[in-house]
Design a protein around this motif. Structure first.
Motif, PDB file in Angstrom:
ATOM      1  N   PRO A   1     -10.877  -3.479  -1.490  1.00  0.00           N
ATOM      2  CA  PRO A   1     -11.843  -4.576  -1.395  1.00  0.00           C
ATOM      3  C   PRO A   1     -13.244  -4.129  -1.818  1.00  0.00           C
ATOM      4  CG  PRO A   1     -10.522  -4.415   0.590  1.00  0.00           C
ATOM      5  CD  PRO A   1     -10.238  -3.191  -0.208  1.00  0.00           C
TER       6      PRO A   1
ATOM      7  N   GLU B   1      -5.906  -0.690  -5.463  1.00  0.00           N
ATOM      8  CA  GLU B   1      -7.029  -1.636  -5.451  1.00  0.00           C
ATOM      9  C   GLU B   1      -7.606  -1.706  -4.041  1.00  0.00           C
ATOM     10  OE1 GLU B   1      -8.215  -6.040  -7.199  1.00  0.00           O
ATOM     11  OE2 GLU B   1      -6.115  -5.518  -6.940  1.00  0.00           O
TER      12      GLU B   1
ATOM     13  N   CYS C   1       0.809  -1.216   0.000  1.00  0.00           N
ATOM     14  CA  CYS C   1       0.000   0.000   0.000  1.00  0.00           C
ATOM     15  C   CYS C   1       0.846   1.273   0.000  1.00  0.00           C
ATOM     16  CB  CYS C   1      -0.885  -0.036   1.230  1.00  0.00           C
ATOM     17  SG  CYS C   1       0.077  -0.235   2.761  1.00  0.00           S
TER      18      CYS C   1
ATOM     19  N   THR D   1      -6.594 -13.632  -0.038  1.00  0.00           N
ATOM     20  CA  THR D   1      -6.341 -12.398  -0.779  1.00  0.00           C
ATOM     21  C   THR D   1      -7.137 -12.323  -2.074  1.00  0.00           C
ATOM     22  OG1 THR D   1      -4.114 -12.427   0.157  1.00  0.00           O
ATOM     23  CG2 THR D   1      -4.522 -10.890  -1.642  1.00  0.00           C
TER      24      THR D   1
ATOM     25  N   ILE E   1      -3.969  -4.297  -1.606  1.00  0.00           N
ATOM     26  CA  ILE E   1      -5.084  -3.717  -0.869  1.00  0.00           C
ATOM     27  C   ILE E   1      -4.607  -2.354  -0.388  1.00  0.00           C
ATOM     28  CG2 ILE E   1      -6.729  -3.973   1.022  1.00  0.00           C
ATOM     29  CD1 ILE E   1      -6.132  -6.974   1.009  1.00  0.00           C
TER      30      ILE E   1
ATOM     31  N   SER F   1      -8.902  -9.010  -3.684  1.00  0.00           N
ATOM     32  CA  SER F   1      -7.987  -8.277  -4.560  1.00  0.00           C
ATOM     33  C   SER F   1      -7.618  -9.117  -5.777  1.00  0.00           C
ATOM     34  CB  SER F   1      -6.715  -7.898  -3.792  1.00  0.00           C
ATOM     35  OG  SER F   1      -5.747  -7.362  -4.647  1.00  0.00           O
ATOM     36  N   HIS F   2      -7.712  -8.518  -6.948  1.00  0.00           N
ATOM     37  CA  HIS F   2      -7.331  -9.224  -8.181  1.00  0.00           C
ATOM     38  C   HIS F   2      -5.822  -9.170  -8.411  1.00  0.00           C
ATOM     39  CE1 HIS F   2     -11.474  -9.799  -9.390  1.00  0.00           C
ATOM     40  NE2 HIS F   2     -11.708  -8.503  -9.255  1.00  0.00           N
ATOM     41  N   HIS F   3      -5.186  -8.085  -7.965  1.00  0.00           N
ATOM     42  CA  HIS F   3      -3.768  -7.880  -8.244  1.00  0.00           C
ATOM     43  C   HIS F   3      -2.869  -8.137  -7.033  1.00  0.00           C
ATOM     44  CE1 HIS F   3      -5.974  -5.280 -11.146  1.00  0.00           C
ATOM     45  NE2 HIS F   3      -5.072  -5.750 -11.988  1.00  0.00           N
TER      46      HIS F   3
END
Length: 261
Positions: free
Chosen positions: A194, A192, A169, A216, A225, A220-222
């Motif tokens: 949630p 990204e 982050c 995760t 967060i 999160s797709h990548h």
């Protein structure tokens, strides 16, 4: 005095005043941190922060020993992403239990588990009570993700909103831009957050009061967060200065606390 356990001789450790000693066990992780940070981010940050702390702080009347950092923790929630290494709950628990038993065997009675990965937190809190009972030690847990440790400086510096500081982050990326800039690729940083279903409800959210058992990929797709695109070197330097001062005050209080009956 602050020293690394691994740089002491057996005679030096044997001669230390155990009644005025604190042993710190740094606990990191090796797990994915999106596309812009290396998998060793948690361990790199903790190791560098402690090295900075050792250079700038001291405890003249007490001995603080820092054991070798544990670079792998409990990171099963990230296993969908390549590069993640993890111990099972049972293995991680047993390893820390054995390590504390060794420390106690040499006469030390006060240990601080210093954790830089949120996935370790719950287990460490459970383990601390077991260690207290089994080894007759004072055991403290310091976790900077699920406590107020960073709150004061984040109120001044953080630009991202709620959940902007969580994983890979604004905070972690800023620290890495100072500690290990050659391993950071900001061109690959993506923000990204949630799904609103797990952040905006009055009861069920990632921060509680009702928390889901998530991995995760659920949020999160990548693998990110938070908002790493807002990270800067300047913020990282501010975070580091703050953390060193805060750690000194915190460890001073740990040293002064003697709760064991």
């Amino acid at each position: 005095m602050i020293r690394q356990w691994s740089m002491c001789t057996t005679e030096e450790i044997g001669a230390m005043d155990k009644e005025h000693s604190l042993v710190i066990i740094p606990i990191g992780a090796t797990e994915q941190h999106g596309s812009h940070l290396p998998v060793g981010t948690d361990s790199i940050i903790l190791d560098n922060l402690l090295n900075t702390f050792m250079k700038e702080c001291d405890f003249p009347d007490n001995q603080v020993l820092i054991t070798p950092l544990l670079p792998v923790g409990k990171s099963m929630e990230h296993m969908d992403f390549p590069g993640t290494l993890s111990f099972s709950t049972r293995t991680f628990y047993s390893m820390l239990d054995d390590l504390c038993e060794s420390i106690r065997c040499h006469g030390f009675t006060k240990v601080l588990l210093m954790n830089s990965h949120g996935g370790n937190t719950d287990l460490l809190n459970v383990l601390s009570r077991d260690l207290r009972i089994k080894h007759d030690m004072e055991v403290f847990v310091f976790d900077w993700w699920f406590t107020s440790f960073w709150n004061d400086i984040l109120e001044q510096v953080q630009q991202s909103g709620d959940y902007g500081v969580f994983h890979a982050c604004e905070l972690e990326t800023s620290l890495m831009l100072v500690f290990c800039p050659e391993a950071v690729d900001m061109s690959k940083a993506v923000d990204e957050f949630p799904d609103i279903q797990l952040t905006a409800n009055p009861h069920v959210t990632l921060k509680g009061p009702v928390t889901p058992g998530w991995k995760t990929k659920d949020v999160s797709h990548h693998g990110v967060i938070g908002a790493p695109t807002l990270a800067t070197v300047e913020k990282g330097e501010i975070f580091i200065r703050y953390a060193v001062q805060k750690l000194h005050a915190m460890l001073t209080q740990v040293i002064q606390t003697n709760y064991k009956s």
